[in-house]
Enzyme design. Structure first.
Site, mmCIF file in Angstrom:
data_model
loop_
_atom_site.group_PDB
_atom_site.id
_atom_site.type_symbol
_atom_site.label_atom_id
_atom_site.label_comp_id
_atom_site.label_asym_id
_atom_site.label_seq_id
_atom_site.Cartn_x
_atom_site.Cartn_y
_atom_site.Cartn_z
ATOM 1 C CG ASP A 30 81.496 116.482 60.474
ATOM 2 O OD1 ASP A 30 82.852 116.327 60.723
ATOM 3 O OD2 ASP A 30 80.604 117.231 61.115
ATOM 4 C CE LYS A 135 83.319 119.151 61.916
ATOM 5 N NZ LYS A 135 82.032 119.231 62.395
ATOM 6 C CB CYS A 168 79.352 120.132 59.844
ATOM 7 S SG CYS A 168 78.690 119.776 61.353
HETATM 8 C C1 C5J Z 1 76.882 118.066 60.873
HETATM 9 C C2 C5J Z 1 74.905 118.042 62.348
HETATM 10 N N1 C5J Z 1 78.189 117.351 60.596
HETATM 11 N N2 C5J Z 1 74.142 118.213 61.124
HETATM 12 N N3 C5J Z 1 76.404 117.758 62.046
HETATM 13 O O1 C5J Z 1 76.416 118.840 59.891
HETATM 14 O O2 C5J Z 1 74.623 117.903 63.295
#
Ligand code: C5J
Length: 233
Positions: A30, A135, A168
């Site tokens: 991400d 995802k 994540c």
């Molecule tokens: C991730 C989030 N990528 N913190 N998303 O950690 O909402």
């Protein structure tokens, strides 16, 4: 009979990680514009994006070295279909924010696939040969074909980097652990908006003899990569 090359020991906690390069993939979680760039969704929510941006340089170096050795790389992006049919109502309304997933943001609709803010930052942009896993959840295995891809590639170890450490990254490491993968997390290549969660997120991975995996520094991985031969062309 074909024998596996002996693993390289990477300095890590709670004990050295036995790195098998040909069955180890780099999984970058991400690293999206909406989370990392000033003016994105993360910043709109009041977060300090510099806490995540410090991971860009170490990730760039690790990715460059990983690619040079011809090893497998996969990227993930958190986001939803434009019609939001894969966005649970609970996730949409969570946080009671004035602006939520699917709404118009400074870089297009927030966390919607195809929008500028959903895409990966230019510094770590995937090559066309590197799978990108879209995802809908926090974990990269939930509702994706990641496990099938890794199995088909013969992968059983993961170096997991990206953001955010306690959300994540941690969720994905836990999911991977339950599916039989060994995960190594370089502390300088993962980031949280909250320093205390960064610290605890890493502690939780390596606690109790490495209950979810190993934690190291990218320099230890780079040193191991340097000892490898370049890929056969
Ligand atoms: C991730 C989030 N990528 N913190 N998303 O950690 O909402």
């Amino acid at each position: 009979m074909k024998t596996m090359p002996s693993p390289l020991a990477i300095d890590a906690e709670p004990y050295p990680f036995e790195f098998q390069p040909e069955s180890c993939a780099l999984l970058i979680i991400d690293m999206q514009r909406d989370f990392l760039e000033p003016g994105g969704f993360g910043e709109i929510l009041g977060n300090d994006v510099s806490q995540l941006r410090r991971t860009i340089e170490p990730n760039k170096k690790l990715l460059a070295s990983w690619r040079k050795k011809g090893l497998k790389v996969l990227h993930t992006r958190e986001g939803h279909r434009p019609d939001l049919s894969d966005l649970p109502a609970a996730k949409k309304i969570r946080g009671r924010s004035a602006t939520c997933i699917g709404d118009a943001g400074p870089m297009g609709r927030i966390l919607v696939r195809g929008e500028a803010g959903h895409d990966i930052i230019p510094e770590l942009y995937p090559l066309s040969i590197e799978p990108v896993i879209d995802k809908p959840g926090k974990g990269a295995f939930f509702a994706t074909d990641l496990h099938a891809l890794l199995q088909n590639l013969g992968i059983r170890q993961l170096v997991v980097t990206g953001v955010t450490t306690e959300v994540c990254v941690n969720t994905t490491v836990r999911e991977a652990n339950d599916r039989g993968y060994d995960c190594l997390v370089p502390s300088d290549c993962v980031g949280s908006y909250f320093p205390e969660f960064q610290e605890m997120g890493l502690k939780m991975i390596k606690a109790q003899g490495g209950i979810f995996g190993w934690v190291s520094h990218s320099q230890a991985i780079l040193s191991a990569l340097e000892t490898l031969n370049p890929p056969k062309s």
